[in-house]
Structure formats: C-alpha cells, structure tokens
Design an enzyme around this catalytic site. Structure first.
Site, PDB file in Angstrom:
ATOM      1  N   ASP A 102      12.398  35.868   3.746  1.00 27.91           N
ATOM      2  CA  ASP A 102      13.414  36.415   4.644  1.00 27.91           C
ATOM      3  C   ASP A 102      14.750  35.804   4.234  1.00 27.91           C
ATOM      4  O   ASP A 102      14.911  34.578   4.282  1.00 27.91           O
ATOM      5  CB  ASP A 102      13.104  36.040   6.104  1.00 27.91           C
ATOM      6  CG  ASP A 102      11.812  36.702   6.599  1.00 27.91           C
ATOM      7  OD1 ASP A 102      11.376  37.688   5.979  1.00 27.91           O
ATOM      8  OD2 ASP A 102      11.262  36.225   7.606  1.00 27.91           O
ATOM      9  N   ASP A 127       3.966  45.814  12.469  1.00 31.45           N
ATOM     10  CA  ASP A 127       4.093  44.513  13.131  1.00 31.45           C
ATOM     11  C   ASP A 127       3.151  44.536  14.320  1.00 31.45           C
ATOM     12  O   ASP A 127       3.276  45.389  15.203  1.00 31.45           O
ATOM     13  CB  ASP A 127       5.523  44.283  13.631  1.00 31.45           C
ATOM     14  CG  ASP A 127       6.508  44.069  12.478  1.00 31.45           C
ATOM     15  OD1 ASP A 127       6.057  43.813  11.357  1.00 31.45           O
ATOM     16  OD2 ASP A 127       7.722  44.166  12.725  1.00 31.45           O
TER      17      ASP A 127
END
Lengths: 258, 217
Positions: A131, A12
C-alpha cells in the site's frame, strides 16, 4: 498471440460478507462472497482475490470456510490476503483451497516471512501486497512513494520501489500494488506509481486502487505497464461486468482471455 | 480400489487438483497419497508439482516414490502437471539437477525479464504467469472438445526444451516457442494448470479420467 493481461475482481470480506469502503472506511455491504465469486467466474474473471479485512482475529476461520466453498466450485486461481502473520497461516489458506497468499503488514514487520513462505511453498504462491502513498519530495526526486500500513494511516518510512525490489529478491512471485491516494476514489490508478514499480521489477505487478471506469483498466496496462488490473466496486455494484471490461480492453489493443 | 491417485511428495497444494478431479469424475475415488503401494494399485495417476525442481526430486526420493512414479509412467494413464512435466525430462538448469529421464530433453530458465519483450516493446515478466494460448501440435484424446489455441493458466519460470519433437503435444509462445504439453503412449504431461484453467482445464481433466491409451509394456 501470447500471454493475456488479467482482470482480477477483488472481494473485501468481513464477518462473512463482501464489503467495500472509500479509503478503507465507510464500508458498504456488497453481498455473499461465494455467490459473488461464482458470478465473476461465469463472467470470465481471470483470477479472484479475497482480502480478509476482519478486524478481530476471533473470526479468522470464516475466511477459510468461504475459500473452501469457493474452491470446490470455481476453477480459476484464488488469492487470499489479510491477517497472514506466519508460515502456518499460509499453510492453512493453501489447504483451504487458496492458490496464492498475499502478505502485507507482516512482510514489513518480518521480511523473513516472505522468504520462509516462498521457500516452503514456492514463489508462485506468494504475493506481497504494498500500500503506497505519494509523498512530496524535494529537488529532482519528486516522484516518491512511501509504503503505508493500517489502511494508509501508518507510515513506514520505506520507499515503495525499493521495498518492491527487496520483496522480489526475498522470493515474492508477484506484487499487488495499491495506491492509497486513489483507493475508493474512482479517479483511476496512480499510473506513475504503477509504471515505476513495474519497470523496476522482473515479477508481475497487479495494479490496484482507484478504478472508476473501463478506460482506467486500459490505462493501467498501457501506461502503467501492469500485468494485471484489480478492481472491486465497479464490478460489485454491476456498473460493468467482467466481460464488458475485457471487450473494452481488447478493442484498445490489449490481449485478454475472452 | 483407488481410481485416481494424486502423488503427494510435499511440494505444493494438491487440494485444487483433487477438487477439480472430483468435479469431473464425481463417482471416482480420488486420493492424495504419498504411499508408493497406493500409487501402484491406482488405475490412473496424477503427478503434480510446484516450487523448485531440486526440492521436488529430493522430496520425491525421500518418500521412496521414484519407483512408483516410473512404474506408473510406464503402465497406466499418467498425467503430469507443471513440475510433474519438467521432472520427466533428463536435466534442469534449476540447481543443475537430474530429472527422471523418461523423456529426452532439458528444462531451461526463461531469460531475465529485461531481455524479453513483446511486440509492443513491453518487458515480459518472469514467472510466466497467467492465461496463454495452447497450440495443439497433435490430435490426442485429451484435446477432445478443446479449441485449438484455447487459453490455459500458467505459472512457471522454467520451460521444457524437448530434444526431439515426437512427444510434443502442444506449444505456447513467451515470446519464443516452448513446449507446454507432451504425449507418449500412456503419458500426458502439461506445463499449465488444468485444475485452474476454467472450462478448458476441466474438459482436459474429464478427458484424462476417461482416457484408455493403447496398452503398453
């Protein structure tokens, strides 16, 4: 003898640094992305995934420079996601050296983007990231997961399994499936979610969210039916290296590239 | 003078191929080109390709590259990658399109995932994506320094069904045996992506840039 299951470390990235948070908050610095990419490559990572979590669009070009630098020295597949809104964004990332581009929120806002990007560049380079969160169902339909955006804060009303099937039909080549209930918890993948989605699809599924130890990776493949497993913090903070993870998987009967 | 020309017909990302060749041949001039004249002048030619074969054939022809590809495949060290392997064959089930017909055989689609299972009964997904073993069927300069059964990175939904075994340089299993590399004279072509296959892939590309096939034609 055949196709190996893949281990994919996830980086990330924000403002040029690799960070990791719990449930997408409480970010902790984990280092320089190019250096980390090189380290994972040396340890035998099968692919690398970069998620640009930069909040402001002003700093989007930073990820392009990072990908250019990584692609000049790391010769394994690179996937990049975050902030991909139009076919032009896909093109810029591929030109910078990405092999696959991951589309998340924009696929929900504009599903045609997935079809257009796959039509232009081929399904092999289009990953749709989903997600999902478990939602309490009533009656026999108790195992239900809903697609969320904005780091799990915004519900979409979409059923995760149906959404994954739709993305496959629009041309996605792979699904990156993250359990928002498990992400950052170290409690293991949501195996029910992973298996339900993987069994419903013809295209590969990458399990993500919740890895805390090496047994979780094995569970993701054997119980979750994932073709690949993605993890971040267990590798970033050197609790385990990729090689150890692969040896552990091999000991548990999973074919890996060693 | 161009040492290595990578043929660009607008299908897919050629940057990875170019970077990997520059890495193994730092002194060579590597160009990505859609100019047939540049392809004709190059000492070596790389013919990559991604996406759907009908689009690839169309885009190649719309740029006037067909003759240059055929000329290169007949005359100089030539490396086909992915669609650049499939396009050498006669026909493809993908859109029932004709290929270049340089090698005899057909390109077929893997059966639907539901119809393919591994030994554990798990469904095999399509595309065939990831690291699979490459069983070398012949000795060849491009395999030098690469272990038999080394893993390379694949991503494809169609595979080559060669009509005769003579040009088959390697095969893989998913779950049945399929051709993943061919070699004939100055042609070498692979289904996998050497540019994404870590050290084994870089070794193969390094072998290609030094390869001096026996002169043909």
């Amino acid at each position: 003898m055949g196709l190996a299951k893949r281990i994919i470390p996830c980086l990330d990235v924000t403002n040029g640094r690799v960070v990791k948070g719990v449930n997408f908050v409480a970010l902790r610095d984990a280092g320089d992305p190019v250096e980390i990419a090189r380290r994972y490559d040396e340890q035998g990572a099968d692919e690398l995934t970069f998620l640009d979590i930069t909040a402001s669009s002003d700093n989007r070009d930073i990820i392009l420079r990072i990908i250019e630098e990584v692609a000049a020295q790391v010769f394994i597949p690179l996937t990049v996601g975050g902030g991909v809104r139009e076919v032009g964004d896909v093109r810029r990332l591929l030109n910078a050296g990405a092999d696959k581009v991951s589309i998340n929120t924009s696929a929900i806002q504009n599903p045609q983007l997935v079809a257009d990007a796959a039509g232009h560049y081929g399904s092999q380079c289009i990953v749709v990231a989903i997600d999902a969160k478990k939602v309490s169902g009533m009656g026999p339909d108790t195992n239900r997961w809903e697609v969320f955006t904005h780091g799990g804060r915004r519900a979409t009303g979409l059923d995760a399994v149906e959404w994954a099937v739709k993305m496959q039909s629009l041309g996605a080549g792979e699904i990156l499936l993250t359990s928002m209930d498990r992400d950052g918890t170290h409690n293991g993948f949501d195996l029910g979610l992973t298996r339900t989605v993987s069994d419903a699809l013809d295209i590969p599924v990458i399990a993500s969210g919740g890895v805390g130890n090496l047994q979780h990776l094995v569970d993701g493949v054997i119980q979750g039916h994932a073709e690949a497993v993605l993890a971040a913090s267990i590798f970033h903070y050197s609790e385990y290296n990729i090689r150890q993870a692969k040896e552990y998987m091999a000991q548990h009967g999973i074919e890996v590239r060693l | 003078m161009t040492d290595i020309a990578i043929i660009d017909y607008g299908m897919g990302n050629l940057r990875s191929v170019s970077k990997a060749l520059e890495h193994v041949a730092p002194k060579a001039t590597v160009v990505i080109t859609s100019d047939p004249a540049v392809v004709r002048q190059a000492s070596r030619v790389v013919f990559p390709g991604q996406g759907a074969m009908p689009n690839c054939m169309h885009e190649m022809d719309s740029r006037g590259l067909r003759d240059a590809v055929i000329h290169a495949a007949a005359n100089k060290p030539f490396l086909g990658i992915c669609l650049g392997l499939q396009m050498l064959f006669e026909t493809s089930e993908e859109g029932n399109v004709k290929g270049l017909g340089i090698l005899p055989g057909k390109v077929r689609r893997f059966p639907a995932a539901a119809a393919m299972h591994n030994a554990d009964g798990q469904k095999l997904k399509v595309p065939h994506m990831g690291w699979n073993q490459v069983h070398q069927a012949i000795d060849h300069p491009l395999w030098h320094g690469i272990n038999n059964d080394a893993r390379f990175y694949f991503v494809h939904s169609y595979y080559v069904d060669a009509s005769n075994p003579e040009p088959v340089a390697a095969y893989s299993f998913y779950p049945f045996q399929f051709t993943c590399a061919v070699a004939r004279d100055n042609i070498f072509a692979v289904q996998f992506h050497p540019e994404k296959s870590h050290s084994a892939g870089l070794t193969l590309l390094g072998n290609f840039v030094q390869w001096e096939p026996a002169t043909t034609n």
